[in-house]
Design a protein around this motif. Structure first.
Motif, PDB file in Angstrom:
ATOM      1  N   GLY A   1       0.763  -1.000  -0.065  1.00 30.83           N
ATOM      2  CA  GLY A   1      -0.025   0.147   0.072  1.00 30.83           C
ATOM      3  C   GLY A   1       0.925   1.007   0.000  1.00 30.83           C
ATOM      4  O   GLY A   1       2.054   1.055   0.536  1.00 30.83           O
TER       5      GLY A   1
ATOM      6  N   GLY B   1      -2.835   6.613  -1.369  1.00 29.98           N
ATOM      7  CA  GLY B   1      -3.370   5.427  -1.886  1.00 29.98           C
ATOM      8  C   GLY B   1      -4.901   5.536  -1.708  1.00 29.98           C
ATOM      9  O   GLY B   1      -5.599   6.423  -1.613  1.00 29.98           O
TER      10      GLY B   1
ATOM     11  N   GLY C   1       6.117   1.534  -7.235  1.00 32.16           N
ATOM     12  CA  GLY C   1       6.531   1.988  -6.081  1.00 32.16           C
ATOM     13  C   GLY C   1       7.595   3.319  -6.290  1.00 32.16           C
ATOM     14  O   GLY C   1       7.726   3.885  -5.413  1.00 32.16           O
TER      15      GLY C   1
HETATM   16  O1  LIG Z   1      -4.573   0.513  -4.702  1.00 35.36           O
HETATM   17  P1  LIG Z   1      -3.716   1.678  -4.376  1.00 35.36           P
HETATM   18  O2  LIG Z   1      -3.740   2.056  -2.931  1.00 35.36           O
HETATM   19  O3  LIG Z   1      -3.965   2.895  -5.260  1.00 35.36           O
HETATM   20  O4  LIG Z   1      -2.381   1.049  -4.672  1.00 35.36           O
HETATM   21  C1  LIG Z   1      -1.693   0.196  -4.032  1.00 35.36           C
HETATM   22  C2  LIG Z   1      -0.325  -0.115  -4.746  1.00 35.36           C
HETATM   23  O5  LIG Z   1      -0.587  -0.726  -6.033  1.00 35.36           O
HETATM   24  O6  LIG Z   1       0.321   0.836  -4.902  1.00 35.36           O
HETATM   25  C3  LIG Z   1       1.765   0.687  -4.581  1.00 35.36           C
HETATM   26  C4  LIG Z   1       2.750   0.821  -5.658  1.00 35.36           C
HETATM   27  O7  LIG Z   1       2.563   2.408  -5.833  1.00 35.36           O
HETATM   28  C5  LIG Z   1       1.589  -0.924  -4.434  1.00 35.36           C
HETATM   29  O8  LIG Z   1       2.758  -1.259  -3.373  1.00 35.36           O
HETATM   30  C6  LIG Z   1       0.456  -1.100  -3.703  1.00 35.36           C
HETATM   31  O9  LIG Z   1      -0.288  -2.138  -3.323  1.00 35.36           O
END
Ligand SMILES: O=P(O)(O)OC[C@@]1(O)O[C@H](CO)[C@@H](O)[C@@H]1O
Length: 310
Positions: free
Chosen positions: A37, A140, A248
């Motif tokens: 996340g 996120g 990431g």
């Molecule tokens: O669903 P969200 O919260 O937009 O994104 C979550 C996510 O895809 O973003 C990260 C990469 O930025 C991953 O580690 C993670 O699981």
């Protein structure tokens, strides 16, 4: 202390396959599991850089327990201030195609969060803001059940506590969050176009600023970053193209900006840090980690240029 908020925390699974082909069965060559996340990735990068860092948000069920155990085992030492939720924390799966370096991301929706759980989180968040938090990042997607105006509320709480706040989300939660006047937002080009309706990055960043953000740092993939602030506008990039897993990279850019904010660095230095960390993350096989040698090599070579304002 730097605090990051991940309302929809995840157990991040990364699969490496020689080549990804739709409708085919694949042998996975390498599997990694990490606490993930976006805000957890930001925190892990900050902790690896030596910053005192805490994470909050929701964690629950077996997946939540596994995530917290992995976080506790991380030598970098991120403080776990996650709030228990009754549902099961989600998993996200990133499939890296080794033949192209492209990544396909599959993100579960996350646990349903009830009204009492959201209210409990708000209390915990307020307490964290008033107990040593120097800067906070809200990162996120939102899990089901959390109000779409959640980030706007968290931005307002941070402003009441006089804590500088960075917002990194997308869609309606970003649109509403902007109106609450965060100190900085970090959308990518796609997210920026989605909320402003314009795909030209400079015009879009200025439009986002007019909607309430004090500063906008747009990540533009291999083209680096663009930063629009009340003190000036800058663009920055690294002098080479790096191959690897870009998942990431945006979170590491947030870590660079936040750490510079916490240290009171001038904007161009914050931007240089963000760009170098982001590129060094592409050279690491998983999100939330970066290649330290690449970072040390790239940081002095980042070109930050002032953009003339008409
Ligand atoms: O669903 P969200 O919260 O937009 O994104 C979550 C996510 O895809 O973003 C990260 C990469 O930025 C991953 O580690 C993670 O699981």
């Amino acid at each position: 202390m730097i605090l990051t908020v991940t309302l929809n925390a995840a157990l991040d699974l990364t699969y490496h396959v020689p080549r990804l082909t739709p409708h085919a069965s694949h042998r996975v060559r390498q599997v990694t599991e990490r606490p993930g996340g976006k805000g957890l990735n930001v925190a892990r990068v900050l902790a690896a850089l030596g910053f005192e860092t805490a994470v909050t948000g929701f964690a629950g069920g077996d997946t939540g327990r596994e995530l917290r155990a992995l976080l506790a085992a991380d030598a970098a030492g991120v403080t776990d201030a996650l709030v228990e939720v009754s549902g099961n924390t989600r998993r996200t799966v990133g499939v890296v195609d080794e033949s192209t370096g492209d990544t396909t991301q599959l993100n579960e929706p996350g646990p349903h969060v009830g009204t009492a759980e959201w209210d409990g989180f708000l209390d915990a968040y307020r307490e964290l803001l008033h107990s040593g938090t120097k800067v906070v990042a809200l990162c996120g997607s939102l899990p089901p059940g959390v109000p779409v105006g959640a980030y706007a509320e968290l931005v307002r709480e941070a402003r009441t506590a006089r804590t500088p706040v960075l917002l990194d989300t997308s869609g309606e939660p970003l649109r509403r969050g902007l109106a609450a006047r965060p100190d900085l937002v970090k959308p990518n080009a796609h997210e920026l176009a989605g909320i402003t309706g314009t795909s030209e990055p400079l015009r879009a960043a200025r439009a986002a600023q007019q909607r309430g953000a004090r500063a906008v740092a747009a990540s533009l993939g291999a083209d680096g970053m663009l930063l629009v602030t009340q003190d000036g506008t800058w663009s920055a990039g690294v002098p080479e193209r790096l191959a690897g897993n870009p998942t990431g990279a945006g979170d590491s850019a947030v870590a660079g900006l936040l750490s510079g904010l916490a240290e009171g660095l001038p904007w161009p230095d914050r931007l240089a840090r963000a760009v170098a960390l982001s590129a060094a993350t592409v050279r690491s096989p998983v999100a939330g980690e970066f290649d330290e040698q690449t970072y040390a090599r790239l940081l002095p070579s980042v070109k930050v240029q002032q953009v003339d304002t008409p």
